[in-house]
Structure formats: C-alpha cells, structure tokens
Design a protein around this motif. Structure first.
Motif, short mmCIF file in Angstrom:
data_model
loop_
_atom_site.label_atom_id
_atom_site.label_comp_id
_atom_site.label_asym_id
_atom_site.label_seq_id
_atom_site.Cartn_x
_atom_site.Cartn_y
_atom_site.Cartn_z
N ARG A 121 0.84 -1.19 0.00
CA ARG A 121 0.00 0.00 0.00
C ARG A 121 0.88 1.24 0.00
O ARG A 121 1.94 1.26 0.62
CB ARG A 121 -0.91 0.03 1.24
N CYS A 171 0.17 1.10 8.81
CA CYS A 171 -0.22 -0.26 9.12
C CYS A 171 0.99 -1.01 9.69
O CYS A 171 2.14 -0.62 9.49
CB CYS A 171 -0.69 -0.98 7.86
N ASN A 204 -5.10 -6.41 11.90
CA ASN A 204 -5.65 -6.07 10.59
C ASN A 204 -5.67 -4.55 10.40
O ASN A 204 -6.31 -3.82 11.16
CB ASN A 204 -7.07 -6.63 10.48
N CYS A 205 -4.98 -4.10 9.37
CA CYS A 205 -4.91 -2.66 9.10
C CYS A 205 -6.27 -2.09 8.72
O CYS A 205 -6.52 -0.90 8.91
CB CYS A 205 -3.91 -2.41 7.98
N ASP A 206 -7.15 -2.91 8.19
CA ASP A 206 -8.48 -2.44 7.80
C ASP A 206 -9.42 -2.35 9.00
O ASP A 206 -10.56 -1.91 8.86
CB ASP A 206 -9.08 -3.38 6.75
N ASP A 207 -8.95 -2.79 10.16
CA ASP A 207 -9.78 -2.77 11.36
C ASP A 207 -9.32 -1.62 12.26
O ASP A 207 -9.60 -0.46 12.01
CB ASP A 207 -9.68 -4.13 12.06
N THR A 230 -3.19 -7.37 6.75
CA THR A 230 -4.63 -7.19 6.52
C THR A 230 -5.45 -8.36 7.06
O THR A 230 -6.58 -8.57 6.63
CB THR A 230 -4.91 -7.02 5.01
#
Length: 229
Positions: free
Chosen positions: A148, A177, A163-166, A158
């Motif tokens: 990214r 992240c 989790n970077c999206d969390d 991820t």
C-alpha cells in the motif's frame, strides 16, 4: 570485565517508561504459560480480545497503559536491553520484567487471569510458513500482507488481530499499518539445536549471547519489517 562495566552503564541508562500496573490479585501464582498451539479456541479468543482492548485504550491511560506504550518502551530501551553495539547482560532479565508487565496489562484490561502464550518456533523449523500462530483469523498469515502507498511502505498486515483495515495502526515508528516482509532465507533453530545451545553453555556469560543471537533473532528476521527492527 570491560564489557561488563559497559553493560552496567547501559543498564543504568535504561528507562522503564512504563507506569506501575496493578496485578489481578485473584490470579494464582506462579503464572503458567502455554504454547499458542496448546491453547483452546476459547483461550485464543480471550487473548486476542485482550490485545485489541489494550490497543484501543485512549492515550494517557495508566492502569493499564495502551498497547503502544509497550512498543515505545521496548523501542527506546533497545540498546540497553539488546546486544547490538556490545554484549548486554540485561537481555533476559529486562525482557522477563517487560513481558510480566505486558501480561499484567492484558489481565487487567480483560478482567481475566490469562497468561502470555509463546510461539514454539523450534517445532516449526523448516516449515516456518505453516507456523501455528500464522493463521488468517489470529495473527495473520504469510499471504495476508499487501503493498500500500509508496514503494517503501509494503507488506501491510490485513488479517487477524493486527488487521490494518480494522483498528491497527502503529504510532511509534510511523503512523502506518503494521508491516511484515516474510523471508524465505530464515530458518528457525530446531528443537535439538536449541537444547544443544542450552547444554553447551552452562555459564550465563556464554549462554545469554548464544541464545539472544541465532535462536532468538531468527523469528524476528523471518517476520521482518516492524518485528525486525
């Protein structure tokens, strides 16, 4: 003796950077820790929930402090607690204290008597990518990283608890992240290799650098990026 005196000076310069944490008085002692692979699914879930809760504490919390306070304490005591520029006898006792504090914080934030699980990486020697902790639903798998942003920011986690999206952003090194870069060139020391190092170094001055070096450092280098720093 010169390096022993230098170690003492480094130890005196070491700053804990952690506030006192009140331990759970209802928990039994001594604490008994188990390998991650030996935990029940319920025990694994309790541990991961506690890590998330610690990570989500607001800045300024003191009992316990937020997750990133522990990351910063380790980063800022790095030279004083690791044999980087010279041998540091504090490697084992400092990390024993540090892990006790982190474990106590997890107990406090979860209201449980959980103990820190450990990675039995010597049993994964030669099959590192299939290690028990490296699962998508727990700590994230080898394939659960993506690139990214700029080319220098790659390997964002991820999956799993980080989790970077969390909720997971690192704030100590950079606001990014959690980064990993698994290395196929790193092979863990086998169980027989670890036992041989222990039995071959009965003197502490010889034992701790033998342990800190190849057996201990390889999992750091294998996972890479933030864990390799």
């Amino acid at each position: 003796m010169k390096w022993l005196l230098s170690t003492l000076l480094l130890a005196l310069a070491s700053v804990p950077l952690l506030p006192p944490i009140q331990a759970q008085t209802s928990c039994s002692t001594p604490r008994q820790r188990k390998a991650w692979s030996k935990l029940t699914p319920e025990e694994q879930s309790i541990f991961l929930d506690a890590v998330r809760a610690l990570k989500q504490l607001p800045a300024g919390s003191t009992n316990p402090p937020p997750y990133d306070v522990f990351v910063r304490a380790h980063a800022e005591n790095y030279l004083a607690s690791h044999s980087i520029q010279l041998l540091v006898e504090d490697f084992l006792p400092w990390h024993r204290w540090f892990l006790w504090q982190y474990e106590t914080a997890l107990q406090t934030v979860s209201g449980t008597c959980l103990t820190l699980p450990f990675w039995e990486w010597e049993l994964d020697s030669g099959n590192e990518d299939a290690s028990a902790p490296l699962m998508p639903s727990t700590f994230g798998s080898v394939s659960g990283i993506v690139q990214r942003g700029a080319p220098s920011v790659k390997g964002s986690v991820t999956e799993g608890v980080a989790n970077c999206d969390d909720i997971w952003q690192t704030t100590v090194f950079t606001n990014s992240c959690l980064q990993r870069a698994f290395s196929s060139r790193s092979s863990f020391t086998s169980q027989s290799g670890v036992i041989n190092r222990i039995l071959s170094n009965p003197d502490y001055a010889e034992f701790f650098p033998a342990l800190e070096g190849t057996p201990h450092a390889i999992p750091h280098n294998y996972v890479g990026r933030h864990m390799g720093k």
